[in-house]
Motif scaffolding. Structure first.
Motif, mmCIF file in Angstrom:
data_model
loop_
_atom_site.group_PDB
_atom_site.id
_atom_site.type_symbol
_atom_site.label_atom_id
_atom_site.label_comp_id
_atom_site.label_asym_id
_atom_site.label_seq_id
_atom_site.Cartn_x
_atom_site.Cartn_y
_atom_site.Cartn_z
ATOM 1 N N GLU A 158 -1.358 -17.710 5.352
ATOM 2 C CA GLU A 158 -0.884 -17.537 3.985
ATOM 3 C C GLU A 158 -1.582 -16.366 3.299
ATOM 4 O O GLU A 158 -0.991 -15.667 2.488
ATOM 5 C CB GLU A 158 -1.102 -18.819 3.190
ATOM 6 N N GLN A 159 -2.854 -16.128 3.635
ATOM 7 C CA GLN A 159 -3.611 -15.073 2.989
ATOM 8 C C GLN A 159 -3.273 -13.694 3.540
ATOM 9 O O GLN A 159 -3.512 -12.700 2.888
ATOM 10 C CB GLN A 159 -5.110 -15.338 3.137
ATOM 11 N N GLU A 160 -2.733 -13.614 4.741
ATOM 12 C CA GLU A 160 -2.390 -12.325 5.329
ATOM 13 C C GLU A 160 -1.127 -11.778 4.680
ATOM 14 O O GLU A 160 -0.130 -12.474 4.550
ATOM 15 C CB GLU A 160 -2.193 -12.468 6.836
ATOM 16 N N MET A 161 -1.184 -10.503 4.284
ATOM 17 C CA MET A 161 -0.046 -9.872 3.626
ATOM 18 C C MET A 161 0.654 -8.939 4.595
ATOM 19 O O MET A 161 0.024 -8.078 5.207
ATOM 20 C CB MET A 161 -0.509 -9.084 2.397
ATOM 21 N N MET A 165 2.890 -5.813 4.969
ATOM 22 C CA MET A 165 3.155 -4.680 4.094
ATOM 23 C C MET A 165 3.882 -3.584 4.859
ATOM 24 O O MET A 165 3.482 -3.206 5.965
ATOM 25 C CB MET A 165 1.849 -4.126 3.512
ATOM 26 N N GLN A 169 5.230 -0.101 0.626
ATOM 27 C CA GLN A 169 4.357 -1.015 -0.121
ATOM 28 C C GLN A 169 2.906 -0.543 -0.082
ATOM 29 O O GLN A 169 2.186 -0.645 -1.076
ATOM 30 C CB GLN A 169 4.476 -2.425 0.453
ATOM 31 N N CYS A 170 2.474 -0.018 1.049
ATOM 32 C CA CYS A 170 1.107 0.513 1.159
ATOM 33 C C CYS A 170 0.929 1.724 0.246
ATOM 34 O O CYS A 170 -0.109 1.868 -0.417
ATOM 35 C CB CYS A 170 0.802 0.899 2.607
ATOM 36 N N TYR A 214 0.811 0.559 -3.364
ATOM 37 C CA TYR A 214 -0.480 -0.072 -3.626
ATOM 38 C C TYR A 214 -1.564 0.997 -3.803
ATOM 39 O O TYR A 214 -2.415 0.892 -4.703
ATOM 40 C CB TYR A 214 -0.846 -1.001 -2.473
ATOM 41 N N GLN A 231 -9.591 -8.041 3.026
ATOM 42 C CA GLN A 231 -8.211 -8.497 2.900
ATOM 43 C C GLN A 231 -7.471 -8.283 4.210
ATOM 44 O O GLN A 231 -7.533 -7.207 4.800
ATOM 45 C CB GLN A 231 -7.502 -7.756 1.768
ATOM 46 N N ILE A 287 -4.165 -7.755 6.340
ATOM 47 C CA ILE A 287 -2.781 -7.295 6.202
ATOM 48 C C ILE A 287 -2.157 -7.103 7.565
ATOM 49 O O ILE A 287 -2.857 -6.969 8.575
ATOM 50 C CB ILE A 287 -2.704 -5.977 5.401
#
Length: 238
Positions: free
Chosen positions: A20-23, A25, A29-30, A33, A235, A237
Motif C-alpha cells: 500500500e505504501q509503494e507508489m 509512478m 508523474q515523476c 512531482y 519512500q 516507488i
C-alpha cells in the motif's frame, strides 16, 4: 492460541502494508512531482519572486507619493500669566489684574504632503536594470525546469533499463541454475563430461556476480531518481 492468531495476522499484514505504501509512478508523474518538490527549483522560484518585488519597489519610487502626518498633545498644566484686566474690560478699576491661560489642554496638527517624480535619469536606469534582473531570474527558472525535466527523464529511463536487465539476469540465473543441476546429475550418472559441468558453473557464477552488481546499480539509479525528484529516499516507488 490467541497470541498465535495475532502473530499470523501481523505477518500477513506486513507485506500488505508495504504494497500500500509503494507508489507506482509514470514518467510524467515523476516530472510533475519534481517540479513541485525539487529544492533547487524552489530556490530559483524564490529568486524570481524576489526580482519581481525589486521591480515593484523601483517602480513605486516614480509613483505619486502622498504623506500624511499628524499628532495630538496633552498639556497636563496649561501655562498661565498675570495681565492687566482693564485691557479686556475698561469698566474694571485701574490696576485690576487677572490670571489668563495662554493655551489649551489639548492641541494637535495634521500635515498633508504630495510629491511626484517628474524626471530622474537614475530612476529610469534603475527601472531598466530591475526589469533586466527579472528577465534573467525568469530565464534562470525556466532553464532549471528544463534541466530538472531532463535529469528526471534520464534517471527514470535508467531505472527502467536496469530493471529490464535485472529481470533478464534473474531468468538467466534461474535457467543456468537448473541446467547446472541437471548437467551435474548427468555427469554423476556418466552421461556428461566434467568440462561441461565446469563450463556451466563458470557461466552460472558470472551471471550471479552480474546479478548482484545489477541489483546494486538498480538501487543507486532508483535513489538518484528520487533525489532528482526531491523525494524522501525512504519512500518506495515503482
Amino acid at each position: 492460541m490467541r497470541q498465535l492468531g495475532l502473530l499470523i495476522a501481523y505477518i500477513v499484514t506486513i507485506p500488505i502494508l508495504a504494497q500500500e505504501q509503494e507508489m507506482g509512478m509514470s514518467l510524467q508523474q515523476c516530472i510533475d512531482y519534481a517540479l513541485e518538490n525539487n529544492e533547487q527549483l524552489k530556490i530559483t522560484d524564490l529568486g524570481k519572486d524576489d526580482a519581481d518585488a525589486q521591480v515593484g519597489e523601483v517602480m513605486a519610487i516614480g509613483l505619486p507619493q502622498v504623506n500624511i502626518d499628524g499628532g495630538v498633545n496633552y498639556n497636563y498644566r496649561v501655562q498661565r500669566s498675570i495681565v492687566d484686566a482693564t485691557n479686556f474690560n475698561p469698566d474694571l478699576p485701574e490696576g485690576t489684574e487677572a490670571e489668563i491661560a495662554f493655551g489649551l489642554p489639548y492641541d494637535g496638527n495634521i500635515v498633508l504632503g504630495a510629491r511626484q517624480l517628474i524626471f530622474d535619469g537614475s530612476y529610469f536606469v534603475g527601472l531598466q536594470a530591475a526589469k533586466t534582473l527579472r528577465e534573467l531570474a525568469s530565464k534562470d527558472h525556466i532553464r532549471n525546469e528544463i534541466d530538472i525535466i531532463e535529469s528526471v527523464a534520464k534517471a527514470y529511463y535508467t531505472v527502467l533499463v536496469n530493471t529490464e536487465r535485472l529481470e533478464l539476469l534473474d531468468r538467466n540465473y534461474s535457467r543456468l541454475d537448473t541446467l547446472l543441476y541437471e548437467t551435474s546429475q548427468m555427469f554423476e550418472n556418466g552421461f556428461a563430461e566434467k568440462i561441461d559441468v565446469d563450463r556451466i558453473r563458470v557461466n552460472f557464477n558470472n551471471v550471479r556476480v552480474d546479478r548482484q552488481r545489477a541489483r546494486r546499480l538498480n538501487d543507486v539509479a532508483m535513489n538518484l531518481l528520487k533525489f532528482q525528484m526531491g523525494m524522501d529516499l525512504k519512500q518506495s516507488i515503482a
